[in-house]
Write an enzyme that holds these catalytic residues in place. Sequence first.
Site, mmCIF file in Angstrom:
data_model
loop_
_atom_site.group_PDB
_atom_site.id
_atom_site.type_symbol
_atom_site.label_atom_id
_atom_site.label_comp_id
_atom_site.label_asym_id
_atom_site.label_seq_id
_atom_site.Cartn_x
_atom_site.Cartn_y
_atom_site.Cartn_z
ATOM 1 N N VAL A 1 0.817 -1.215 0.000
ATOM 2 C CA VAL A 1 0.000 0.000 0.000
ATOM 3 C C VAL A 1 0.856 1.274 0.000
ATOM 4 O O VAL A 1 0.533 2.252 -0.674
ATOM 5 C CB VAL A 1 -1.047 -0.052 1.141
ATOM 6 N N GLY B 1 4.020 1.656 -1.276
ATOM 7 C CA GLY B 1 4.642 1.806 -2.596
ATOM 8 C C GLY B 1 3.624 2.260 -3.631
ATOM 9 O O GLY B 1 3.888 3.166 -4.439
ATOM 10 N N ALA C 1 12.374 -3.646 5.899
ATOM 11 C CA ALA C 1 13.793 -3.412 6.197
ATOM 12 C C ALA C 1 14.520 -4.737 6.406
ATOM 13 O O ALA C 1 13.909 -5.751 6.714
ATOM 14 C CB ALA C 1 13.902 -2.553 7.455
ATOM 15 N N SER D 1 7.586 9.563 5.919
ATOM 16 C CA SER D 1 6.631 9.463 7.023
ATOM 17 C C SER D 1 5.267 10.000 6.624
ATOM 18 O O SER D 1 5.162 10.941 5.850
ATOM 19 C CB SER D 1 7.128 10.244 8.234
ATOM 20 N N GLY D 2 4.254 9.388 7.210
ATOM 21 C CA GLY D 2 2.896 9.884 6.993
ATOM 22 C C GLY D 2 1.897 8.764 6.819
ATOM 23 O O GLY D 2 0.715 9.018 6.617
ATOM 24 N N LYS E 1 14.989 9.748 10.187
ATOM 25 C CA LYS E 1 13.697 9.037 10.284
ATOM 26 C C LYS E 1 13.653 8.174 11.548
ATOM 27 O O LYS E 1 12.606 8.069 12.206
ATOM 28 C CB LYS E 1 13.458 8.175 9.030
ATOM 29 N N HIS F 1 12.938 10.510 14.303
ATOM 30 C CA HIS F 1 11.517 10.883 14.157
ATOM 31 C C HIS F 1 10.652 9.827 14.833
ATOM 32 O O HIS F 1 9.732 10.137 15.603
ATOM 33 C CB HIS F 1 11.172 11.002 12.666
ATOM 34 N N ASN F 2 10.943 8.557 14.558
ATOM 35 C CA ASN F 2 10.128 7.487 15.125
ATOM 36 C C ASN F 2 10.313 7.378 16.634
ATOM 37 O O ASN F 2 9.366 7.056 17.355
ATOM 38 C CB ASN F 2 10.447 6.155 14.441
ATOM 39 N N GLU G 1 8.154 9.904 17.930
ATOM 40 C CA GLU G 1 6.782 9.379 17.736
ATOM 41 C C GLU G 1 6.407 8.445 18.896
ATOM 42 O O GLU G 1 5.308 8.543 19.469
ATOM 43 C CB GLU G 1 6.751 8.646 16.388
ATOM 44 N N TYR G 2 7.300 7.541 19.261
ATOM 45 C CA TYR G 2 7.046 6.624 20.384
ATOM 46 C C TYR G 2 6.792 7.422 21.669
ATOM 47 O O TYR G 2 5.893 7.119 22.443
ATOM 48 C CB TYR G 2 8.255 5.714 20.623
ATOM 49 N N LYS H 1 7.868 -2.228 15.662
ATOM 50 C CA LYS H 1 8.707 -2.820 14.617
ATOM 51 C C LYS H 1 10.177 -2.561 14.887
ATOM 52 O O LYS H 1 11.028 -3.010 14.139
ATOM 53 C CB LYS H 1 8.308 -2.280 13.245
ATOM 54 N N ARG I 1 6.109 -0.099 26.175
ATOM 55 C CA ARG I 1 5.561 -1.071 25.203
ATOM 56 C C ARG I 1 5.992 -2.474 25.609
ATOM 57 O O ARG I 1 5.230 -3.431 25.471
ATOM 58 C CB ARG I 1 6.036 -0.760 23.781
ATOM 59 N N ARG J 1 33.622 6.177 42.583
ATOM 60 C CA ARG J 1 34.431 5.492 41.562
ATOM 61 C C ARG J 1 35.902 5.506 41.940
ATOM 62 O O ARG J 1 36.633 4.534 41.751
ATOM 63 C CB ARG J 1 34.232 6.153 40.179
HETATM 64 C C1 6PG Z 1 5.689 7.010 9.853
HETATM 65 C C2 6PG Z 1 5.655 5.879 10.846
HETATM 66 C C3 6PG Z 1 5.848 4.576 10.148
HETATM 67 C C4 6PG Z 1 5.379 3.385 10.951
HETATM 68 C C5 6PG Z 1 6.171 3.131 12.203
HETATM 69 C C6 6PG Z 1 5.422 2.259 13.167
HETATM 70 O O1 6PG Z 1 6.482 7.903 10.090
HETATM 71 O O2 6PG Z 1 4.919 6.998 8.900
HETATM 72 O O3 6PG Z 1 6.662 6.048 11.797
HETATM 73 O O4 6PG Z 1 7.155 4.520 9.722
HETATM 74 O O5 6PG Z 1 4.031 3.557 11.266
HETATM 75 O O6 6PG Z 1 7.336 2.470 11.831
HETATM 76 O O7 6PG Z 1 6.333 1.779 14.065
HETATM 77 P P1 6PG Z 1 6.017 0.715 15.147
HETATM 78 O O8 6PG Z 1 5.322 -0.449 14.462
HETATM 79 O O9 6PG Z 1 7.355 0.347 15.699
HETATM 80 O O10 6PG Z 1 5.110 1.375 16.141
#
Ligand code: 6PG
Length: 470
Positions: free
Chosen positions: A15, A17, A79, A131-132, A185, A188-189, A192-193, A262, A289, A447
């Site tokens: 989806v 690509g 990946a 990303s998006g 990236k 960025h992730n 995001e976490y 992931k 997580r 130490r």
């Molecule tokens: C993005 C997201 C995308 C993906 C994550 C999910 O920027 O579009 O980050 O790359 O949704 O990799 O990551 P997890 O499965 O590790 O939560």
Amino acid sequence: MSNNLFDFGMIGLGVMGRNLLLNTADHGFSVIGFDKDETKTAALEAAATEGTTVKGVPDLAHMVQQLQRPRKLMMLVPAGKPVDDVIESLLPLVEKGDVIIDGGNSHYTDTLRRVKYLREKDIHFMGVGVSGGEQGARTGPSIMPGGDVEAYGHVKPLLEAISAKVNGEPCVAYLGKEGAGHYVKMVHNGIEYAIMQLISEAYTLLKHAGLNNDELHETFKRWNEGALQSFLVEITADIFLQNDDKTSARLLDVISDKAGSKGTGKWTSQDSMELPVAVPVIDTAVAMRTISGYKDERVKASALYNESGAALNVSTEEWVKQVHDALYFATILSYAQGLAMLYQASKELAMDIPLPEVVSVWRGGCIIRSTLLETFTLAYKQSPDLSNILLDAGVASLVKSAESNTRAVVAQAALSGIPAAAFMSSLAYFDAYRTERMATNLIQAQRDYFGAHTYQRTDISGSFHTEWNH
Ligand code: 6PG
């Protein structure tokens, strides 16, 4: 299309690509996609906008032969080994000067290795973060390219055309050498976490105060109209309203609390320790997580420790305001930690990552887009070499405005036994970061006491060792 040759090729018509390729075609480029699975090549062609040039083929050589030179090819495959496999199958087909792009979430060390491997063969290899999600790929993602500048020149017009736009500016820019695109990236992730974890903690803190799903929806919707405006807050507001199609419940209430991943958040934590840079909110998000996966143990522990914590006794209106401010504070801290990591990594790994461009690219299209990125863009405009955005006076005034409510939320969460590790971690980082003299002099003394590791003094330069009285 000149001489019936295509402008751009995609390998992997999942989806992401497919959507990225359709987006490219919508901007006037002729595109061709390869996938062994003919249902996917057919789905690509069927989804094309009328009047655009889109072709799907199940034969890789057939696709490569039909590309204009230098060929511009992107792969969007999982990946790891699949990326290496695609490279090997492309090698007999491509020629000097062609550009191969990996648009997936590859680890930057793999990207570095591939850049070097292909450079020896005079093929450009670029690691590009995209990303998006599915929707972003179709309508305008945030794009984080890294690699050699010459190769970027070949794909710049195309990437600018398909990227998200903010105030007419494309959310794509050259973000540095070698593996920089995938490094940016990855971070960025990580951010995001962190933000997702914080939002989930805000959810539980509000739920404990009695807010139901409709009230949670209203609260997040209102928050999204103010200082917390962001993609993640926006979709969270929607999530509270979604009905389950199998029961009469709201969908969120029947979703298991085991969170998947992931690995990109984990990579950010791992790499932060290598540098080292402290990103504890990201580390905490990864750990939460992991703990979410201990379902059986948590069920037992919940019975064993069920009396921990006092009841949450707060005025709802005041609490909602306090949790709002805590989320604002901790979100800024999450960006600050991720950006500080990029600052350090850029120097350590000689990637020349331009932070003003990074925050500008993140303003639109990506998962962590938010109104705060406008503020950070301004901060970097004034001081492009800012080591940590917390040192910017404008950012400092925002952090200070939310500080006391963050303390109230963290204290109340601790007293009530509500898990709020990321909020706690952001405040703990802040308190350490703003402390001129930490207690780590004692660690240095220890130490030296047990291991003769030496210490530095505050008054005389040099290294010292003491025969401690024991
Ligand atoms: C993005 C997201 C995308 C993906 C994550 C999910 O920027 O579009 O980050 O790359 O949704 O990799 O990551 P997890 O499965 O590790 O939560």
